[in-house]
Design a protein around this motif. Sequence first.
Motif, PDB file in Angstrom:
ATOM      1  N   VAL A   1       0.864  -1.179   0.000  1.00 52.17           N
ATOM      2  CA  VAL A   1       0.000   0.000   0.000  1.00 52.17           C
ATOM      3  C   VAL A   1       0.899   1.226   0.000  1.00 52.17           C
ATOM      4  CG1 VAL A   1      -1.768   1.283   1.258  1.00 52.17           C
ATOM      5  CG2 VAL A   1      -1.790  -1.221   1.289  1.00 52.17           C
ATOM      6  N   LEU A   2       0.638   2.161  -0.893  1.00 53.85           N
ATOM      7  CA  LEU A   2       1.393   3.417  -0.906  1.00 53.85           C
ATOM      8  C   LEU A   2       0.586   4.471  -0.175  1.00 53.85           C
ATOM      9  CD1 LEU A   2       2.671   3.518  -4.618  1.00 53.85           C
ATOM     10  CD2 LEU A   2       3.630   2.354  -2.608  1.00 53.85           C
ATOM     11  N   GLY A   3       1.139   4.950   0.944  1.00 50.97           N
ATOM     12  CA  GLY A   3       0.466   6.005   1.704  1.00 50.97           C
ATOM     13  C   GLY A   3      -0.148   5.461   2.975  1.00 50.97           C
ATOM     14  N   ALA A   4      -0.032   6.240   4.065  1.00 51.76           N
ATOM     15  CA  ALA A   4      -0.573   5.821   5.367  1.00 51.76           C
ATOM     16  C   ALA A   4      -1.635   6.797   5.847  1.00 51.76           C
ATOM     17  CB  ALA A   4       0.551   5.677   6.385  1.00 51.76           C
ATOM     18  N   GLY A   5      -2.366   7.385   4.898  1.00 52.92           N
ATOM     19  CA  GLY A   5      -3.540   8.180   5.263  1.00 52.92           C
ATOM     20  C   GLY A   5      -4.698   7.235   5.557  1.00 52.92           C
ATOM     21  N   PRO A   6      -5.908   7.773   5.725  1.00 54.24           N
ATOM     22  CA  PRO A   6      -7.050   6.915   6.071  1.00 54.24           C
ATOM     23  C   PRO A   6      -7.260   5.788   5.055  1.00 54.24           C
ATOM     24  CG  PRO A   6      -7.686   9.241   6.076  1.00 54.24           C
ATOM     25  CD  PRO A   6      -6.258   9.191   5.648  1.00 54.24           C
ATOM     26  N   ILE A   7      -7.187   6.105   3.766  1.00 56.31           N
ATOM     27  CA  ILE A   7      -7.443   5.058   2.764  1.00 56.31           C
ATOM     28  C   ILE A   7      -6.303   4.046   2.753  1.00 56.31           C
ATOM     29  CG2 ILE A   7      -7.804   4.604   0.294  1.00 56.31           C
ATOM     30  CD1 ILE A   7      -9.128   7.481   0.307  1.00 56.31           C
ATOM     31  N   GLY A   8      -5.069   4.525   2.927  1.00 53.35           N
ATOM     32  CA  GLY A   8      -3.923   3.617   2.989  1.00 53.35           C
ATOM     33  C   GLY A   8      -4.040   2.655   4.162  1.00 53.35           C
ATOM     34  N   VAL A   9      -4.352   3.186   5.331  1.00 47.14           N
ATOM     35  CA  VAL A   9      -4.448   2.343   6.525  1.00 47.14           C
ATOM     36  C   VAL A   9      -5.615   1.355   6.387  1.00 47.14           C
ATOM     37  CG1 VAL A   9      -4.953   2.356   8.999  1.00 47.14           C
ATOM     38  CG2 VAL A   9      -3.320   4.002   8.055  1.00 47.14           C
TER      39      VAL A   9
ATOM     40  N   ALA B   1      -3.254 -11.426   2.922  1.00 46.90           N
ATOM     41  CA  ALA B   1      -2.047 -11.028   2.181  1.00 46.90           C
ATOM     42  C   ALA B   1      -0.940 -10.616   3.155  1.00 46.90           C
ATOM     43  CB  ALA B   1      -2.369  -9.867   1.245  1.00 46.90           C
ATOM     44  N   ARG B   2       0.320 -10.923   2.765  1.00 43.41           N
ATOM     45  CA  ARG B   2       1.457 -10.336   3.492  1.00 43.41           C
ATOM     46  C   ARG B   2       1.542  -8.886   3.055  1.00 43.41           C
ATOM     47  NH1 ARG B   2       5.993 -14.574   1.952  1.00 43.41           N
ATOM     48  NH2 ARG B   2       4.642 -14.532   0.150  1.00 43.41           N
ATOM     49  N   THR B   3       1.391  -7.963   3.991  1.00 40.40           N
ATOM     50  CA  THR B   3       1.128  -6.574   3.623  1.00 40.40           C
ATOM     51  C   THR B   3       2.216  -5.634   4.129  1.00 40.40           C
ATOM     52  OG1 THR B   3      -1.227  -7.067   3.712  1.00 40.40           O
ATOM     53  CG2 THR B   3      -0.609  -4.730   3.806  1.00 40.40           C
ATOM     54  N   VAL B   4       2.633  -4.737   3.246  1.00 37.72           N
ATOM     55  CA  VAL B   4       3.593  -3.699   3.609  1.00 37.72           C
ATOM     56  C   VAL B   4       2.972  -2.348   3.264  1.00 37.72           C
ATOM     57  CG1 VAL B   4       5.908  -2.746   3.193  1.00 37.72           C
ATOM     58  CG2 VAL B   4       5.549  -5.237   3.093  1.00 37.72           C
ATOM     59  N   VAL B   5       3.132  -1.369   4.143  1.00 40.17           N
ATOM     60  CA  VAL B   5       2.743   0.010   3.833  1.00 40.17           C
ATOM     61  C   VAL B   5       4.022   0.812   3.635  1.00 40.17           C
ATOM     62  CG1 VAL B   5       1.606   2.102   4.676  1.00 40.17           C
ATOM     63  CG2 VAL B   5       0.570  -0.150   5.096  1.00 40.17           C
TER      64      VAL B   5
ATOM     65  N   VAL C   1       0.004   0.787  11.706  1.00 39.33           N
ATOM     66  CA  VAL C   1       0.128  -0.222  10.646  1.00 39.33           C
ATOM     67  C   VAL C   1       0.716  -1.519  11.211  1.00 39.33           C
ATOM     68  CG1 VAL C   1       1.505  -0.783   8.595  1.00 39.33           C
ATOM     69  CG2 VAL C   1       0.234   1.381   8.704  1.00 39.33           C
ATOM     70  N   ARG C   2       1.752  -1.401  12.037  1.00 37.53           N
ATOM     71  CA  ARG C   2       2.378  -2.611  12.594  1.00 37.53           C
ATOM     72  C   ARG C   2       1.422  -3.341  13.535  1.00 37.53           C
ATOM     73  NH1 ARG C   2       6.901   0.975  13.479  1.00 37.53           N
ATOM     74  NH2 ARG C   2       8.215   0.892  11.612  1.00 37.53           N
TER      75      ARG C   2
ATOM     76  N   ILE D   1      -0.161  -3.746  -5.827  1.00 39.79           N
ATOM     77  CA  ILE D   1       0.225  -2.475  -5.209  1.00 39.79           C
ATOM     78  C   ILE D   1      -0.994  -1.562  -5.305  1.00 39.79           C
ATOM     79  CG2 ILE D   1       1.765  -0.472  -5.293  1.00 39.79           C
ATOM     80  CD1 ILE D   1       3.906  -2.251  -6.565  1.00 39.79           C
ATOM     81  N   ILE D   2      -1.404  -1.017  -4.179  1.00 38.12           N
ATOM     82  CA  ILE D   2      -2.543  -0.099  -4.185  1.00 38.12           C
ATOM     83  C   ILE D   2      -2.050   1.272  -3.736  1.00 38.12           C
ATOM     84  CG2 ILE D   2      -4.862   0.393  -3.299  1.00 38.12           C
ATOM     85  CD1 ILE D   2      -5.308  -2.607  -3.061  1.00 38.12           C
ATOM     86  N   GLU D   3      -2.195   2.235  -4.628  1.00 39.34           N
ATOM     87  CA  GLU D   3      -1.685   3.581  -4.400  1.00 39.34           C
ATOM     88  C   GLU D   3      -2.782   4.428  -3.777  1.00 39.34           C
ATOM     89  OE1 GLU D   3      -1.515   7.729  -5.304  1.00 39.34           O
ATOM     90  OE2 GLU D   3      -2.905   6.307  -6.212  1.00 39.34           O
ATOM     91  N   ALA D   4      -2.454   5.134  -2.671  1.00 42.08           N
ATOM     92  CA  ALA D   4      -3.473   5.955  -1.995  1.00 42.08           C
ATOM     93  C   ALA D   4      -2.846   7.264  -1.515  1.00 42.08           C
ATOM     94  CB  ALA D   4      -4.080   5.170  -0.830  1.00 42.08           C
TER      95      ALA D   4
END
Length: 376
Positions: free
Chosen positions: A178-186, A197-201, A215-216, A243-246
């Motif tokens: 996930v690209l971005g840790a705003g509301p949609i990213g989180v 899914a094994r997930t990385v932000v 996130v962790r 990859i989901i861009e946000a």
Amino acid sequence: MAERVVRLVEEDGPDTLPLARGHVLLRMLEVGVCGTDREIAGFAYGSAPPGTDRLVLGHEAVAEAVRTGEGVERVRPGDLVVPTVRRPCHRVECPACRAGRQDFCTTGEFIERGICGAGGFMTEFVVEEERYLVPVPPAVGELGALVEPLSITAKAFAQLDAILARLPWDHGRARGLVLGAGPIGVLTAMGLVARGARTVVFSREPDDDDRAQLVRSIGADYVSSASTDVHGLVRRAGRFDVIIEAVGVPEFAFQTVAALAPNGVFILTGVPAPRPAIGFDAAGLMRDLVLQNQVMLGTVNADRESYEQAARMLERFLVLFPDAVRRVITRRVALDEVPALLREPGGGVKTVIRIAEAGTATRDEGLPAPGRAAAP
Ligand SMILES: [Zn+2]
Ligand SMILES: [Zn+2]
């Protein structure tokens, strides 16, 4: 030129005597604030309803049904509902809107409440057609303002699943970025973790930021783009099936395409403001898309199904990560704080405006009093 200001206004409540057939009178409970509201408040985006000079803001809402008109079948007074945002265009030649899928509108003449052409939800009372209301269970009520942003994730997942159907074998445990840790990213990271899914932000906040910690706490990994570039990311976590861009930052998005695995899907959800062209390795992108069967697509939320799916996802998040999902809403403010709030840069993850408490609908039989609304 019209006056350009964001302020709280007193205006008459919606006309409800009688309520039109199929319509529901709603008391707005909570409305989220996002980057789109800030852009509209900065007069970079948005438009008032035809023939008027002001737009009531707000599109991320949860409301309580107060009264229902004739012909309303599923919604009852006291029910919690989330109103959808986009209304279909009126053109007969638009197959999407004629099929009830205005998220795929081909004419661009759709209307969006609180954004373009119709008033939004940062107000006390709203009248809406039942077909644009998505019921949400009481358990989700406190987080109902997250249904609209999470519907972006829900639609992205629907697109992803449609594309994955082309690979006729067991995909195994997917790797998601996930690209971005705003509301949609989180929220998207929560969705990926919930899918197994094994997930990385990957986002610009430092490794010790509250968002990184959030996130962790859901079992995803966090990598700061301030200290690690895309090659470092790939060395650490490998390449990603999705990859989901946000974020809406094209440099960041196009650099990160290098982290996409063969047959991978890159989904863009951010909307950058117009700006000068940027340079990037277009030949490399085209080569990888072709030789590795990669897909790059954009998606905008608006279909009813995505809202319904988002409400179900929130219910699941409340079971899987009850503390973390509640921490997505970092601040609740009153309606009269909105004009000042929209002038300052956004802090925290998601700010929500609290307009009324749930459970008041059945105690109040009267017509809406003159309502207050935040309007530019
Ligand atoms: Zn929004
Ligand atoms: Zn259309």
